[in-house]
Design a protein around this motif. Structure first.
Motif, PDB file in Angstrom:
ATOM      1  N   GLY A  43       4.342 -22.285  32.275  1.00 21.19           N
ATOM      2  CA  GLY A  43       2.935 -22.017  32.034  1.00 21.19           C
ATOM      3  C   GLY A  43       2.031 -22.181  33.230  1.00 21.19           C
TER       4      GLY A  43
ATOM      5  N   SER B 253       3.974 -19.983  28.043  1.00 23.83           N
ATOM      6  CA  SER B 253       2.604 -19.577  28.386  1.00 23.83           C
ATOM      7  C   SER B 253       2.107 -18.442  27.511  1.00 23.83           C
ATOM      8  CB  SER B 253       2.522 -19.167  29.860  1.00 23.83           C
ATOM      9  OG  SER B 253       3.294 -18.017  30.116  1.00 23.83           O
TER      10      SER B 253
ATOM     11  N   PHE C 239      -5.004 -23.344  28.198  1.00 20.34           N
ATOM     12  CA  PHE C 239      -3.911 -24.280  28.433  1.00 20.34           C
ATOM     13  C   PHE C 239      -3.832 -25.283  27.286  1.00 20.34           C
ATOM     14  CE2 PHE C 239      -2.172 -28.299  29.843  1.00 20.34           C
ATOM     15  CZ  PHE C 239      -1.064 -27.935  30.581  1.00 20.34           C
TER      16      PHE C 239
ATOM     17  N   THR D 207      -1.291 -20.132  28.663  1.00 16.19           N
ATOM     18  CA  THR D 207      -2.058 -19.648  29.813  1.00 16.19           C
ATOM     19  C   THR D 207      -1.912 -18.147  30.070  1.00 16.19           C
ATOM     20  OG1 THR D 207      -0.219 -20.347  31.232  1.00 16.19           O
ATOM     21  CG2 THR D 207      -2.076 -21.866  30.991  1.00 16.19           C
ATOM     22  N   THR D 208      -0.932 -17.507  29.441  1.00 20.44           N
ATOM     23  CA  THR D 208      -0.839 -16.034  29.464  1.00 20.44           C
ATOM     24  C   THR D 208      -0.657 -15.570  28.022  1.00 20.44           C
ATOM     25  OG1 THR D 208       1.570 -15.978  29.808  1.00 20.44           O
ATOM     26  CG2 THR D 208       0.176 -16.010  31.775  1.00 20.44           C
ATOM     27  N   ARG D 209      -1.564 -15.948  27.174  1.00 21.72           N
ATOM     28  CA  ARG D 209      -1.413 -15.831  25.719  1.00 21.72           C
ATOM     29  C   ARG D 209      -1.143 -14.403  25.260  1.00 21.72           C
ATOM     30  NH1 ARG D 209      -5.817 -15.884  22.128  1.00 21.72           N
ATOM     31  NH2 ARG D 209      -5.073 -17.931  21.456  1.00 21.72           N
TER      32      ARG D 209
ATOM     33  N   HIS E 117       3.818 -26.724  28.592  1.00 25.98           N
ATOM     34  CA  HIS E 117       2.676 -25.975  29.123  1.00 25.98           C
ATOM     35  C   HIS E 117       2.534 -24.655  28.387  1.00 25.98           C
ATOM     36  CE1 HIS E 117       3.898 -28.393  32.911  1.00 25.98           C
ATOM     37  NE2 HIS E 117       3.109 -29.109  32.125  1.00 25.98           N
TER      38      HIS E 117
ATOM     39  N   THR F 284       1.042 -18.587  35.866  1.00 24.04           N
ATOM     40  CA  THR F 284      -0.390 -18.377  36.094  1.00 24.04           C
ATOM     41  C   THR F 284      -0.689 -18.272  37.583  1.00 24.04           C
ATOM     42  OG1 THR F 284      -1.000 -19.562  34.084  1.00 24.04           O
ATOM     43  CG2 THR F 284      -2.662 -19.431  35.818  1.00 24.04           C
TER      44      THR F 284
ATOM     45  N   SER G 182       7.956 -17.156  28.771  1.00 23.19           N
ATOM     46  CA  SER G 182       7.482 -18.522  28.972  1.00 23.19           C
ATOM     47  C   SER G 182       6.707 -18.973  27.746  1.00 23.19           C
ATOM     48  CB  SER G 182       6.568 -18.587  30.209  1.00 23.19           C
ATOM     49  OG  SER G 182       5.850 -19.792  30.260  1.00 23.19           O
TER      50      SER G 182
END
Length: 557
Positions: free
Chosen positions: A235, A518, A264, A488-490, A485, A239, A516
């Motif tokens: 995550g 993420s 996050f 962050t890239t949902r 983590h 990013t 991920s």
């Protein structure tokens, strides 16, 4: 094949069909699934087979408010990724980690939880979860308590408001060693060690990745040209790599809507409090909640509120773990013994040596049998989350006084909890990252309400009294994050709401994907590895389809 990238010629260009960046559980699963395919796969790993501090220093970053451990300690730049950090003792001299799928409610859009909802429901992912069970070397895809209990290990007698479900535990060696050998022997996969992705280059429209710029700490640089690129670097690093790739898309790849790095999340570990049993025989009836092997599968029961209660009370998803604890004087004795044995050169120990010795003498009734069990039978000296087996201890109803309850908590997705770049640079000249993270009132209120309901249910079941732990008016926080983590890239099919679509493809970039945690829109309380592996298997299937279509176009079919 494994190659040390430092041995490559300067400015070498590697041609491949698929490039996977990262060799943690996601990257390894992808490579395993693509092994034997009729196209070439290139696997890039920042570190080597062994831990190297100079490489690990690339993970340094800043954490605002100092709530988290250093970012360096939360990630491992080495083949196997953070699997190298797993430390749960799962029996048979194996080290591993807990696995569990997300719950049905975790995928749903909840009106009380902002930004919730996945593009698909849990039933869509269940077939991939089943395949992930085999990859992680687990048992059957069964996490209900009924599949693992028997007459001697029953569920606690709660009402329908509280449910018991299970964790399974898998060995870390499958990701740190076993699959490495599988990948090494694969004819279509080449792994490059000590290879750090510097930048993802695209065409002038930023809609297609053209090549990757890669560097070694030795100063050597080379290039990778691939038809499909998959970031499997966790995550935080995923990013960072997207934000660093800003020559064409000035805010970073996939960041046209300022979403990369936002939302996050992690799972906090909270001390719920102390459970004083009504009857000490409860220690004979709670083995289901110990980490133990059933049919040679390590499992452990946990408590959670039912979905009906969560919906009625509009609560986040939180699980509760039970650990028996000795009497206070016995616990003091164990801690004093630990200090005497491990801090021989600590002046403070000598200043309080008589106090420590007195504590040890007073607690010999616990220390002697506990030490014997730990040495001869590999039983925990003091039960802890990384070391189960307390249910096998003879006379446990006399040894233990109560239970300490610990909770793994869901966190609300918040766009202001985010990863950004800083002005500091690593040894390769890349900008480092900064984590901004905080608890919200909603996170705190949901934990406190869950604890109150659990206290009521424990009393109604006649199990005992839960004395809720507090830090002032706040829940008693042990760790703000467990290195999970998320977000962050949902994932969202709308590029204004997410960085990747339901296929984990970065919005606006035709051949760039993310594997991920993420991509999780919400994270529940579940350890993310099983879901990461399931999504990686699903992505591997999609990549095979993509490559088949590309080949059809190439040959004019």
């Amino acid at each position: 094949m494994l190659i040390d990238a430092r041995t490559l010629p300067e400015d070498e260009t590697i041609e491949t069909e698929v490039c996977i960046v990262g060799t943690g559980p996601a990257g390894i699963t992808l490579a395993r699934e693509l092994s034997g395919a009729d196209f070439r796969v290139c696997l890039l790993e920042s570190g080597g087979l062994d831990f190297d501090q100079k490489t690990q220093s690339l993970a340094l970053g800043e954490s605002v408010n100092n709530m988290f451990d250093t970012l360096e300690s939360q990630r491992c730049f080495q083949f196997g990724g953070t699997a190298n950090y797993w430390k749960v003792r799962i029996g048979n001299n194996e080290i591993g980690v807990r696995h569990v799928p997300l719950d049905k409610i975790d995928f749903e859009k909840r009106d009380w939880l902002p930004y919730s909802g996945w593009p698909f429901d849990k039933s869509h992912l269940d077939p991939f979860y089943e395949r992930a069970q085999a990859v992680c070397k687990l048992g059957a895809f069964a996490y209900d308590a009924a599949s693992w209990e028997d007459a001697d290990t029953p569920q606690l007698p709660f009402s329908s408001n509280v449910t018991t479900t299970m964790f399974q535990f898998g060995p870390r060696a499958v990701f740190t060693h076993e699959y490495r050998e599988v990948i090494q022997k694969s004819s279509n996969i080449t792994t490059y060690l000590h290879a750090n992705l510097m930048e993802i280059e695209t065409d002038v429209t930023a809609k297609n990745v053209t090549r990757l710029r890669v560097a070694c700490l030795s100063g050597k640089e080379f290039w990778v040209c691939a038809k499909v690129v998959i970031l499997a670097t966790g995550g935080i690093e995923t990013t960072r790599l997207l934000l660093l790739s800003n020559k064409v898309q000035k805010t970073g790849l996939g960041n046209q809507n300022d979403l990369v790095g936002r939302f996050f999340m992690d799972h906090s570990l909270v001390n719920c409090g102390h459970l004083i049993p009504t009857n000490r025989d409860v220690f004979k009836k709670t083995a289901l909640y110990d980490l133990r092997r059933v049919n040679n599968i390590p499992v452990m029961g946990k408590l959670a509120l039912s979905e009906n209660v969560m919906q009625r009370e509009k609560l986040l998803n939180i699980s509760t773990l039970l650990l028996p604890v000795p009497q206070l004087y016995q616990l003091k004795a164990a801690n004093s013994l630990k200090k005497l044995l491990s801090s021989i050169y600590d002046p403070q120990v000598y200043q309080n040596i008589f106090q420590h010795l007195g504590n040890v003498v007073m607690g010999l009734d616990y220390i002697l049998p506990a030490a014997y069990g730990a040495i001869t039978k590999q039983q925990p000296f003091i039960p802890s989350l990384p070391w189960g087996g307390w249910s096998y201890i003879p006379g446990k109803e006399k040894r233990f006084a109560g239970f300490e309850l610990f909770q793994l908590t869901e966190q609300v997705p918040d766009p202001e909890n985010r990863i950004t770049l800083t002005g500091d640079r690593d040894a390769l000249g890349r900008q480092r990252v900064k984590l901004n993270w905080r608890w919200h009132d909603i996170d705190i209120d949901h934990i406190k309400r869950t604890q109150e309901i659990l206290k009521q249910e424990i009393a109604l079941a006649g199990i005992g009294e839960l004395q809720i732990a507090r830090d002032g008016n706040l829940p008693k926080l042990i760790h703000p994050g467990l290195h999970h983590h998320l977000g962050t890239t949902r994932m969202n099919d709308d590029p204004k709401q997410g960085v990747v679509d339901r296929n984990c493809q970065v919005h606006g970039v035709s051949n760039l994907f993310v594997a991920s945690s993420s991509v999780f829109p919400t994270g529940g309380y579940a350890n993310p590895t099983l879901t990461i592996v399931a999504l990686a298997i699903r992505l591997a299937d999609h990549v095979k389809t993509v490559m088949a279509k590309k080949n059809e176009v190439a040959i004019g079919v």
